[in-house]
Design an enzyme around this catalytic site. Structure first.
Site, PDB file in Angstrom:
ATOM      1  N   THR A 141      44.881  99.981  15.308  1.00  0.00           N
ATOM      2  CA  THR A 141      44.003 100.741  14.412  1.00  0.00           C
ATOM      3  C   THR A 141      44.449 102.194  14.319  1.00  0.00           C
ATOM      4  O   THR A 141      44.560 102.759  13.225  1.00  0.00           O
ATOM      5  CB  THR A 141      42.542 100.660  14.922  1.00  0.00           C
ATOM      6  OG1 THR A 141      42.163  99.276  14.970  1.00  0.00           O
ATOM      7  CG2 THR A 141      41.597 101.412  14.016  1.00  0.00           C
TER       8      THR A 141
ATOM      9  N   GLN B  59      50.093  91.698  13.387  1.00  0.00           N
ATOM     10  CA  GLN B  59      50.119  90.247  13.603  1.00  0.00           C
ATOM     11  C   GLN B  59      51.553  89.713  13.642  1.00  0.00           C
ATOM     12  O   GLN B  59      51.810  88.644  14.188  1.00  0.00           O
ATOM     13  CB  GLN B  59      49.343  89.520  12.492  1.00  0.00           C
ATOM     14  CG  GLN B  59      47.841  89.722  12.554  1.00  0.00           C
ATOM     15  CD  GLN B  59      47.187  89.024  13.739  1.00  0.00           C
ATOM     16  OE1 GLN B  59      47.707  88.048  14.276  1.00  0.00           O
ATOM     17  NE2 GLN B  59      46.041  89.523  14.165  1.00  0.00           N
TER      18      GLN B  59
ATOM     19  N   SER C  25      50.666  96.449  17.887  1.00  0.00           N
ATOM     20  CA  SER C  25      49.617  96.547  18.897  1.00  0.00           C
ATOM     21  C   SER C  25      49.935  95.596  20.051  1.00  0.00           C
ATOM     22  O   SER C  25      50.169  94.402  19.826  1.00  0.00           O
ATOM     23  CB  SER C  25      48.288  96.162  18.253  1.00  0.00           C
ATOM     24  OG  SER C  25      47.287  96.127  19.229  1.00  0.00           O
TER      25      SER C  25
ATOM     26  N   HIS D 168      48.246  94.144  22.452  1.00  0.00           N
ATOM     27  CA  HIS D 168      47.425  92.992  22.880  1.00  0.00           C
ATOM     28  C   HIS D 168      47.601  91.762  21.994  1.00  0.00           C
ATOM     29  O   HIS D 168      47.059  90.697  22.288  1.00  0.00           O
ATOM     30  CB  HIS D 168      45.947  93.387  23.023  1.00  0.00           C
ATOM     31  CG  HIS D 168      45.182  93.565  21.752  1.00  0.00           C
ATOM     32  ND1 HIS D 168      44.353  92.604  21.245  1.00  0.00           N
ATOM     33  CD2 HIS D 168      45.093  94.610  20.896  1.00  0.00           C
ATOM     34  CE1 HIS D 168      43.770  93.049  20.137  1.00  0.00           C
ATOM     35  NE2 HIS D 168      44.212  94.271  19.896  1.00  0.00           N
TER      36      HIS D 168
ATOM     37  N   THR E 229      47.251 113.389  27.028  1.00  0.00           N
ATOM     38  CA  THR E 229      47.997 112.789  28.133  1.00  0.00           C
ATOM     39  C   THR E 229      48.149 111.299  27.866  1.00  0.00           C
ATOM     40  O   THR E 229      47.189 110.615  27.524  1.00  0.00           O
ATOM     41  CB  THR E 229      47.253 113.025  29.471  1.00  0.00           C
ATOM     42  OG1 THR E 229      47.145 114.434  29.655  1.00  0.00           O
ATOM     43  CG2 THR E 229      47.995 112.403  30.634  1.00  0.00           C
TER      44      THR E 229
ATOM     45  N   CYS F 207      38.217  91.067  13.751  1.00  0.00           N
ATOM     46  CA  CYS F 207      37.782  92.462  13.747  1.00  0.00           C
ATOM     47  C   CYS F 207      36.612  92.712  12.801  1.00  0.00           C
ATOM     48  O   CYS F 207      36.023  93.772  12.831  1.00  0.00           O
ATOM     49  CB  CYS F 207      38.938  93.381  13.396  1.00  0.00           C
ATOM     50  SG  CYS F 207      40.232  93.276  14.619  1.00  0.00           S
TER      51      CYS F 207
HETATM   52  N1  PLP Z   1      45.954  95.227  11.987  1.00  0.00           N
HETATM   53  C1  PLP Z   1      45.892  93.891  12.077  1.00  0.00           C
HETATM   54  C2  PLP Z   1      46.615  93.059  11.068  1.00  0.00           C
HETATM   55  C3  PLP Z   1      45.146  93.279  13.094  1.00  0.00           C
HETATM   56  O1  PLP Z   1      45.092  91.956  13.162  1.00  0.00           O
HETATM   57  C4  PLP Z   1      44.462  94.112  14.020  1.00  0.00           C
HETATM   58  C5  PLP Z   1      43.603  93.511  15.077  1.00  0.00           C
HETATM   59  O2  PLP Z   1      43.056  92.456  14.900  1.00  0.00           O
HETATM   60  C6  PLP Z   1      44.584  95.506  13.902  1.00  0.00           C
HETATM   61  C7  PLP Z   1      45.341  96.025  12.879  1.00  0.00           C
HETATM   62  C8  PLP Z   1      43.925  96.433  14.858  1.00  0.00           C
HETATM   63  O3  PLP Z   1      44.657  96.522  16.059  1.00  0.00           O
HETATM   64  P1  PLP Z   1      43.953  97.008  17.391  1.00  0.00           P
HETATM   65  O4  PLP Z   1      43.034  95.921  17.809  1.00  0.00           O
HETATM   66  O5  PLP Z   1      45.081  97.198  18.363  1.00  0.00           O
HETATM   67  O6  PLP Z   1      43.271  98.293  17.098  1.00  0.00           O
END
Ligand code: PLP
Length: 383
Positions: free
Chosen positions: A73, A180, A200, A202, A238, A325
Site C-alpha cells: 500500500t 500479486q 509486498s 507477505h 528508522t 483488502c
Molecule cells: N496491491 C495488490 C494488488 C494487493 O493484492 C495488495 C494486498 O492485498 C496490496 C496492493 C497491498 O499490499 P499490502 O498488504 O502490503 O499493503
C-alpha cells in the site's frame, strides 16, 4: 487456531521458516540503528544493503533503485503521489485502470479530489486492459499511467510490457502494482520499461508490513514521508531492519525457487478448476490462460460468497471472498463491475488461491467441502 487447509495465499502467505530464522537476530537484544556509526549500527546497515541487493535481483533492478516501504500500500501511494507531485507544471491528467487494488484506486481518487483529472481505463470481460485504449487515453498533459501487473481478485495478468512501452515512448511515467505478481511472474525491469513497481513481502512468504518500490534511475518522485532522509530521502524514518531482512530472504527464495513454485501452483490450480467444472453453475472469472499461477476465482450460482466462506471456514477450509483488502464493505467489487459482471456474479464470487505449501490432498479436501456446502446453500436458497 490454524485452519486445516489454507487456500487464501493471495490475501497473505504463511511466513517461510527460513525467512523467520533470518529475521530473529534483528528482533532480539541490541539491534543497532542502521544510521549509527558503531558496530551494531553497521551490522544493521549491512543487512539492509544485502536485502536491497536481493530485492533488486528479484526484479532485475539495480540496488540503488530499490526503496523500502511498509508494504504494498505504501509503495503504491509513494508511486502515485510521488509521481503526481513531481510532475512538471501543467501535467494534471492521470490514466489509471478500473481494476486496480484499493491501494492505487483510492490514491488516484484522492488525487482526483485534489484537482487531477483521471481517465479510468476499462478492461475486457476477462479483466485485461487493451493497449490501444491506453494509448488513445494518453495526452500531452498526462502525468503518469498506472496499470497493475496482475489483478488480485481474478488473477488476470496484464500486457505490462506493451503498456509500459507505449507510455514511456510518449514520455509518460508508468507505474505497475506487482504485489500479486512478485514470485509468480518473471519481473524484469531491465526488459519491461516500467518507471516504478510495487511489491509486498507477505505475498511471497515474507513478513507483513514490509515492501518495496522500484524507482527507475532518473524517474522523479516526491516523498510521502519527510524526516531524516533515509532511503535516499524517499522514505524517511528508522528502517524496519527485521522486516527488510525478511523481505530480502523472501525475495532470494522467490527467485531461486521460482519455477518449482509456479509449476506446483499451476498444477494445483488446474486441479481445482477442473474439479469445479463438474459442479453445475460455477463460472470461472478472469483470463483462462493469462492468469496468476495460484489463482482460481469463480462465481457460484445460488450461493452467497460470505456464507460460502464462513461455512467452508467452519469445515476447516480458508478461502477468500472477492478481494481480501476490501472484503469488509458490502459493495460489488469495481474490478468485477469493470469486467461487466452483474451483482449476482459479484456477490457470489470467491477466490481460492493456492501457494507453494499446498498439496493435492488440500485440493481434494476443498472440492469435497465445496460441493457439499454449495448443495446445502442451494437447498436453503429460495431461488
Ligand atoms: N496491491 C495488490 C494488488 C494487493 O493484492 C495488495 C494486498 O492485498 C496490496 C496492493 C497491498 O499490499 P499490502 O498488504 O502490503 O499493503
Amino acid at each position: 487456531m490454524n485452519p486445516t487447509v489454507y487456500l487464501d495465499n493471495a490475501a497473505t502467505t504463511p511466513l517461510e521458516p527460513r525467512v523467520l530464522d533470518a529475521m530473529l537476530p534483528f528482533l532480539k537484544g541490541v539491534r543497532g540503528n542502521p544510521s549509527s556509526l558503531h558496530g551494531p549500527g553497521g551490522a544493521a546497515r549491512e543487512a539492509i544493503e544485502e536485502a536491497r541487493e536481493r530485492v533488486a535481483r528479484l526484479t532485475g533492478a539495480s540496488p540503488e533503485e530499490v526503496v523500502f516501504t511498509s508494504g504494498g500500500t505504501e509503495a503504491d501511494n509513494l508511486a502515485l503521489f510521488g509521481l503526481a507531485r513531481a510532475a512538471p507544471e501543467g501535467k494534471r491528467h492521470l490514466v489509471v485502470s478500473r481494476i486496480e487494488h484499493a491501494a492505487v484506486r483510492e490514491a488516484a481518487r484522492r488525487l482526483e479530489r485534489e484537482g487531477f483529472e483521471v481517465a479510468w481505463l476499462g478492461v475486457d470481460p476477462d479483466g485485461v486492459v487493451d493497449p490501444a485504449e491506453l494509448e488513445a487515453s494518453l495526452r500531452e498533459d498526462t502525468a503518469f499511467a498506472s496499470v497493475m501487473w496482475a489483478n488480485n481478485e481474478v488473477g488476470s495478468v496484464q500486457p505490462v510490457e506493451e503498456l509500459a512501452r507505449l507510455c514511456v515512448g510518449r514520455g509518460v511515467p508508468f507505474h505497475t502494482d506487482a504485489v500479486q505478481a512478485a514470485g509468480r511472474e518473471e519481473l524484469d525491469v531491465s526488459e519491461v520499461s516500467v518507471s516504478t513497481l510495487a511489491i509486498s513481502a507477505h505475498k511471497f512468504y515474507g513478513p507483513q508490513g514490509a515492501g518495496a518500490l522500484f524507482v527507475r534511475d532518473g524517474v522523479e518522485l516526491d516523498p510521502l514521508v519527510y524526516g531524516g532522509g533515509q532511503e535516499g530521502g524517499l522514505r524517511s524514518g528508522t528502517e524496519d531492519v527485521a522486516g527488510i531482512v525478511g523481505l530480502g530472504v523472501a525475495a532470494l527464495l522467490a527467485k531461486e525457487e521460482f519455477s518449482e513454485r509456479v509449476e506446483k501452483e499451476r498444477a494445483l490450480r488446474e486441479g481445482i478448476i477442473s474439479g469445479l467444472a463438474s459442479v453445475p453453475g460455477v463460472h470461472l472469472n478472469g483470463h483462462r490462460n493469462h492468469r496468476l499461477s495460484g489463482n482460481v476465482h469463480v462465481s457460484v450460482d445460488g450461493a452467497e460468497a460470505e456464507s460460502l466462506v464462513l461455512m467452508l471456514d467452519a469445515r476447516g477450509i480458508a478461502i477468500g471472498k472477492g478481494a481480501a483488502c476490501s472484503s469488509s464493505g458490502h459493495k460489488a467489487s469495481p474490478a468485477l463491475k469493470a469486467m461487466g459482471k452483474n451483482d449476482d456474479a459479484a456477490f457470489s464470487a470467491i477466490r481460492i488461491s493456492v501457494g507453494k505449501d499446498n498439496t493435492a490432498d488440500d485440493v481434494d479436501a476443498f472440492l469435497a467441502a465445496f460441493t457439499r456446502t454449495v448443495e446445502q446453500l442451494r437447498a436453503m436458497s429460495p431461488v
